[in-house]
Design an enzyme around this catalytic site. Structure first.
Site, PDB file in Angstrom:
ATOM      1  CG  ASP A  12      -1.833  -1.221   1.253  1.00 28.64           C
ATOM      2  OD1 ASP A  12      -2.232  -1.681   0.172  1.00 28.64           O
ATOM      3  OD2 ASP A  12      -2.116  -1.715   2.355  1.00 28.64           O
ATOM      4  CE  LYS A  15       2.371  -2.531  -4.327  1.00 28.86           C
ATOM      5  NZ  LYS A  15       2.069  -2.129  -2.953  1.00 28.86           N
ATOM      6  N   GLY A  39      -4.489  -4.430  -3.748  1.00 28.62           N
ATOM      7  CA  GLY A  39      -5.502  -3.396  -3.967  1.00 28.62           C
ATOM      8  C   GLY A  39      -4.770  -2.136  -4.389  1.00 28.62           C
ATOM      9  CG  HIS A  40      -2.138  -2.137  -6.989  1.00 34.13           C
ATOM     10  ND1 HIS A  40      -1.271  -2.714  -7.869  1.00 34.13           N
ATOM     11  CD2 HIS A  40      -1.796  -2.619  -5.759  1.00 34.13           C
ATOM     12  CE1 HIS A  40      -0.457  -3.535  -7.218  1.00 34.13           C
ATOM     13  NE2 HIS A  40      -0.761  -3.495  -5.939  1.00 34.13           N
ATOM     14  CD  GLN A 221       0.784  -9.010  -2.520  1.00 33.64           C
ATOM     15  OE1 GLN A 221       1.463  -9.682  -3.272  1.00 33.64           O
ATOM     16  NE2 GLN A 221      -0.478  -8.740  -2.777  1.00 33.64           N
TER      17      GLN A 221
HETATM   18  P1  GDP Z   1      -0.785   0.272  -3.541  1.00 33.53           P
HETATM   19  O1  GDP Z   1      -1.374  -1.003  -3.027  1.00 33.53           O
HETATM   20  O2  GDP Z   1       0.687   0.354  -3.290  1.00 33.53           O
HETATM   21  O3  GDP Z   1      -1.142   0.555  -4.967  1.00 33.53           O
HETATM   22  O4  GDP Z   1      -1.433   1.433  -2.654  1.00 33.53           O
HETATM   23  P2  GDP Z   1      -2.988   1.583  -2.260  1.00 33.53           P
HETATM   24  O5  GDP Z   1      -3.741   2.030  -3.445  1.00 33.53           O
HETATM   25  O6  GDP Z   1      -3.476   0.362  -1.547  1.00 33.53           O
HETATM   26  O7  GDP Z   1      -2.889   2.689  -1.137  1.00 33.53           O
HETATM   27  C1  GDP Z   1      -2.346   3.942  -1.386  1.00 33.53           C
HETATM   28  C2  GDP Z   1      -3.424   4.996  -1.092  1.00 33.53           C
HETATM   29  O8  GDP Z   1      -2.828   6.266  -1.004  1.00 33.53           O
HETATM   30  C3  GDP Z   1      -4.465   5.112  -2.199  1.00 33.53           C
HETATM   31  O9  GDP Z   1      -5.686   5.472  -1.646  1.00 33.53           O
HETATM   32  C4  GDP Z   1      -3.915   6.231  -3.082  1.00 33.53           C
HETATM   33  O10 GDP Z   1      -4.935   6.920  -3.790  1.00 33.53           O
HETATM   34  C5  GDP Z   1      -3.311   7.122  -2.029  1.00 33.53           C
HETATM   35  N1  GDP Z   1      -2.136   7.891  -2.465  1.00 33.53           N
HETATM   36  C6  GDP Z   1      -1.129   7.543  -3.311  1.00 33.53           C
HETATM   37  N2  GDP Z   1      -0.178   8.498  -3.357  1.00 33.53           N
HETATM   38  C7  GDP Z   1      -0.582   9.476  -2.515  1.00 33.53           C
HETATM   39  C8  GDP Z   1      -0.007  10.713  -2.092  1.00 33.53           C
HETATM   40  O11 GDP Z   1       1.085  11.114  -2.485  1.00 33.53           O
HETATM   41  N3  GDP Z   1      -0.735  11.461  -1.186  1.00 33.53           N
HETATM   42  C9  GDP Z   1      -1.927  11.044  -0.701  1.00 33.53           C
HETATM   43  N4  GDP Z   1      -2.551  11.834   0.176  1.00 33.53           N
HETATM   44  N5  GDP Z   1      -2.498   9.892  -1.075  1.00 33.53           N
HETATM   45  C10 GDP Z   1      -1.821   9.108  -1.952  1.00 33.53           C
HETATM   46  P1  IMO Z   2      -0.899  -4.239  -2.210  1.00 29.99           P
HETATM   47  O1  IMO Z   2      -0.482  -4.785  -3.538  1.00 29.99           O
HETATM   48  C1  IMO Z   2      -0.896  -4.670   2.139  1.00 29.99           C
HETATM   49  C2  IMO Z   2      -0.954  -8.750   3.721  1.00 29.99           C
HETATM   50  C3  IMO Z   2      -2.188  -9.210   4.469  1.00 29.99           C
HETATM   51  C4  IMO Z   2      -1.576 -10.174   5.460  1.00 29.99           C
HETATM   52  C5  IMO Z   2      -0.460 -10.826   4.666  1.00 29.99           C
HETATM   53  C6  IMO Z   2      -0.823 -12.183   4.071  1.00 29.99           C
HETATM   54  O2  IMO Z   2      -2.202  -3.527  -2.219  1.00 29.99           O
HETATM   55  O3  IMO Z   2       0.193  -3.461  -1.572  1.00 29.99           O
HETATM   56  P2  IMO Z   2      -2.371 -12.918   2.032  1.00 29.99           P
HETATM   57  O4  IMO Z   2      -3.839 -12.745   1.809  1.00 29.99           O
HETATM   58  O5  IMO Z   2      -1.523 -12.343   0.962  1.00 29.99           O
HETATM   59  O6  IMO Z   2      -2.005 -14.349   2.352  1.00 29.99           O
HETATM   60  O7  IMO Z   2      -2.075 -12.096   3.396  1.00 29.99           O
HETATM   61  O8  IMO Z   2      -0.157  -9.929   3.607  1.00 29.99           O
HETATM   62  N1  IMO Z   2      -1.194  -8.239   2.364  1.00 29.99           N
HETATM   63  C7  IMO Z   2      -1.122  -6.946   2.026  1.00 29.99           C
HETATM   64  N2  IMO Z   2      -0.932  -5.845   2.793  1.00 29.99           N
HETATM   65  N3  IMO Z   2      -1.019  -4.548   0.803  1.00 29.99           N
HETATM   66  C8  IMO Z   2      -1.188  -5.630   0.018  1.00 29.99           C
HETATM   67  O9  IMO Z   2      -1.175  -5.571  -1.326  1.00 29.99           O
HETATM   68  C9  IMO Z   2      -1.288  -6.901   0.626  1.00 29.99           C
HETATM   69  N4  IMO Z   2      -1.483  -8.164   0.169  1.00 29.99           N
HETATM   70  C10 IMO Z   2      -1.405  -8.967   1.234  1.00 29.99           C
HETATM   71  O10 IMO Z   2      -2.831  -8.125   5.100  1.00 29.99           O
HETATM   72  O11 IMO Z   2      -0.971  -9.467   6.514  1.00 29.99           O
HETATM   73 MG    MG Z   3      -2.889  -1.655  -1.765  1.00 32.53          MG
END
Ligand code: GDP
Ligand code: IMO
Ligand code: MG
Length: 428
Positions: A12, A15, A39-40, A221
Site C-alpha cells: 500500500d 504502487k 488493492g491498487h 504487496q
Molecule cells: P498500492 O497497493 O501500493 O497501490 O497502494 P494503495 O492504493 O493500496 O494505497 C495507497 C493509497 O494512497 C491510495 O488510496 C492512493 O490513492 C493514495 N495515495 C497515493 N499516493 C498518494 C499521495 O502522495 N498522497 C496522498 N494523500 N495519497 C496518496
Molecule cells: P498491495 O499490492 C498490504 C498482507 C495481508 C496479510 C499478509 C498475508 O495492495 O500493496 P495474504 O492474503 O496475501 O495471504 O495475506 O499480507 N497483504 C497486504 N498488505 N497490501 C497488500 O497488497 C497486501 N497483500 C497482502 O494483510 O498481513
Molecule cells: Mg494496496
C-alpha cells in the site's frame, strides 16, 4: 526500456498510482506475482479505480499481461472486469492477456485460508482470505489447476477431484466440506470467457523485449511481505521482490532494467506481525485519518508508524532498486517533529538491519532521529522548488539514511500530484 515497480515496505505504498503515472509511456504493463490480495488505487480527476488483479496500465488502455507467477481467481477476474466496464474501462483480449500456465485459485482455497487462520490461534496472520497462500501451496505441491487445463473438461474434472480429495481429511477435521462437482461445473460455465484471454505471455514479453519496447512490471504487496525476505511468517505466500519478475513472467535478466522502490513517507502495515516503529498514539491516528489508511481490499484500518530507514535500506538492496519514489509526503504536512528510525537496539545489542529471528522482534526498540516538520501544505505540488525548505531537508535526510536517490515525490493521490525531479517520465 524496462521498469519494475516494487513496494519497499508492507504494501500500500502507492504502487498503483505510480504505475499509472509511468504507464503513459509503457507498451506493456505486467503483473508477475500475488493475486487479488492486492488493492491498487488510481485517481484520475474525479474518478477512482481500484484494481486487484488487473495491471494498473489497463486504465490507460495499455496492453496488460498477467504472468504465470500470479495466482488467479477466475471469478474475481470476471467481477473486476465487470466493475471496470461499468467505469467505462473496456477490457478484451486486445488489452489483456493471461499466461496459459497461471495457476488458479478455486473456492476450496478460500476455505483453507480460513481454516489455516483459525488453526493459528493467537498467531493469526490476518490474511486477506482470498485463498492466496493455499493456491501457492497447491502450485508447489504440483496439483494446481492451470489456465491451460480449462479447455479439456474431462481431464479438468479429474484434476479438480484429485485436488479436492487431497484436502478432504483436513477439511473434515474442521467440519468443513468442499463440493468438487460444483467447483467443476462453475468453472466450466466461465471457462470459455477466461480461455479467451489465454496466451503464451513469456513469448509475447520476450518478443517485446527484443524490440526494446517499454515494459513496466507491476509488483504487488511489499518487500517486507516477501516469503523469503519479509517478516516471516507474517508475510504473503509469494516473492514480492523484483527477482520474481524473471520466474513470474519468463522474462530473462536484461540491461536497461530500472527498479523503482515505492516508499511511503511514513510506514503502514495491515495484518499481524512485527512493526518496530508502530505508533499507538495521536500521531498514528493522524496518519490513519489524513492518509486514509484503510485497506483497499479488506477495509481494515492500517497500522501506522514512523519511517523506518533500516527496513527501506534493506529492501533497496534486496530489490536492486535504482531510484526511490517517496509517496504521501503531504500526509506529514501538519506534523511538528518527524521521527525517522535509523537503527534498533535490544538490551544486549544494536542492529542496523532487522534480524530474521522472530523471537527478537518484540525486544527491539527503535533508535530515532528527529527532523523538524514544515507545517504547511505540500498537497498537489509538482516541482522540487515549490517544496518548503524543511520538506526538502526531510527528503535529503532520508536519502542520506537509505543511501539512494529519491527521484520522484508524490504529493497527492491524483496522477498529476507528482514531482519528477530528474524528468524521468520524459527521459524514459
Ligand atoms: P498500492 O497497493 O501500493 O497501490 O497502494 P494503495 O492504493 O493500496 O494505497 C495507497 C493509497 O494512497 C491510495 O488510496 C492512493 O490513492 C493514495 N495515495 C497515493 N499516493 C498518494 C499521495 O502522495 N498522497 C496522498 N494523500 N495519497 C496518496
Ligand atoms: P498491495 O499490492 C498490504 C498482507 C495481508 C496479510 C499478509 C498475508 O495492495 O500493496 P495474504 O492474503 O496475501 O495471504 O495475506 O499480507 N497483504 C497486504 N498488505 N497490501 C497488500 O497488497 C497486501 N497483500 C497482502 O494483510 O498481513
Ligand atoms: Mg494496496
Amino acid at each position: 526500456m524496462f521498469y519494475t515497480i516494487v513496494g519497499t515496505q508492507w504494501g500500500d505504498e502507492g504502487k498503483g498510482k505510480i504505475v499509472d503515472w509511468l504507464s503513459s509511456k509503457a507498451d506493456l504493463v505486467v503483473r508477475f506475482q500475488g493475486g487479488n490480495n492486492a488493492g491498487h488505487t488510481i485517481k484520475v480527476d474525479d474518478d477512482v479505480y481500484k484494481l486487484n488483479l488487473l495491471p494498473s496500465g489497463i486504465i490507460r488502455n495499455k496492453k496488460c499481461l498477467i504472468g504465470n507467477g500470479v495466482v488467479l481467481d477466475p471469478w474475481a477476474l470476471i467481477n473486476e472486469i465487470s466493475i471496470l466496464t461499468d467505469q467505462k474501462i473496456l477490457i478484451d483480449k486486445n488489452n489483456l492477456l493471461i499466461a496459459e500456465n497461471v495457476c488458479l485459485i478455486l473456492p476450496i482455497h478460500k476455505l483453507i485460508d480460513e481454516i489455516n487462520e483459525l488453526s493459528r490461534g493467537n498467531n493469526i496472520i490476518g490474511t486477506t482470505k482470498k485463498g492466496i497462500g493455499p493456491a501457492y501451496e497447491d502450485k508447489v505441491g504440483r496439483r494446481a489447476i492451470r489456465l491451460c487445463d480449462l479447455s479439456d473438461h474431462k481431464t479438468l474434472k479429474n484434476k479438480i477431484k484429485n485436488l479436492y480429495d487431497f484436502h478432504e481429511p483436513r477439511l473434515k477435521k474442521f467440519n468443513k466440506k468442499a463440493d468438487f462437482e460444483k467447483a467443476f461445473e462453475d468453472l466450466v460455465k466461465i471457462s470459455s470467457e477466461i480461455i479467451n484471454f489465454s496466451a503464451p505471455v513469456w513469448k509475447i514479453i520476450n518478443d517485446a523485449g527484443k524490440q526494446n519496447k517499454f515494459i513496466l512490471f507491476e509488483g504487488a504487496q511489499g518487500s517486507l511481505l516477501d516469503i523469503d525476505f519479509g517478516t516471516y511468517p507474517y508475510v504473503t505466500s509469494s516473492n514480492t521482490s523484483s527477482g520474481q519478475i524473471f520466474s513470474g513472467t519468463g522474462f530473462g535478466i536484461k540491461e536497461n532494467h530500472n527498479v523503482l522502490g515505492i516508499t511511503k513517507a511514513y510506514t503502514t502495515r495491515v495484518g499481524s506481525g512485527p512493526f518496530v516503529t508502530e505508533l499507538d498514539d495521536e500521531t498514528g491516528d493522524h496518519f490513519v485519518e489524513k492518509g486514509q489508511e484503510f485497506g483497499t481490499v479488506t477495509k481494515r484500518r492500517r497500522r501506522c508508524g514512523w519511517f523506518d530507514s533500516v527496513l527501506v535500506k534493506q529492501s533497496i538492496a534486496i530489490n536492486g532498486i535504482t531510484d526511490v519514489v517517496l509517496t504521501k509526503l503531504d500526509v506529514l504536512d501538519e506534523i511538528k517533529e518527524i521521527k525517522v528510525c535509523i537503527g534498533y537496539e535490544s538490551e544486549k545489542k544494536k542492529y542496523n538491519y532487522l534480524p530474521f529471528d522472530e523471537n527478537l522482534h518484540d525486544k527491539l526498540m527503535p533508535i530515532y532521529e528527529t527532523i523538524p516538520g514544515w507545517r504547511t501544505s505540500t498537497f498537489g505540488l509538482t516541482s522540487w522548488n515549490q517544496l518548503p525548505k524543511k520538506a526538502q531537508d526531510y527528503i535529503n535526510f532520508l536519502e542520506l539514511k537509505i543511501e539512494k536517490n529519491i527521484s520522484i515525490i508524490s504529493t497527492g493521490p491524483d496522477r498529476v500530484n507528482t514531482i519528477d525531479r530528474n524528468n524521468l517520465l520524459n527521459n524514459s
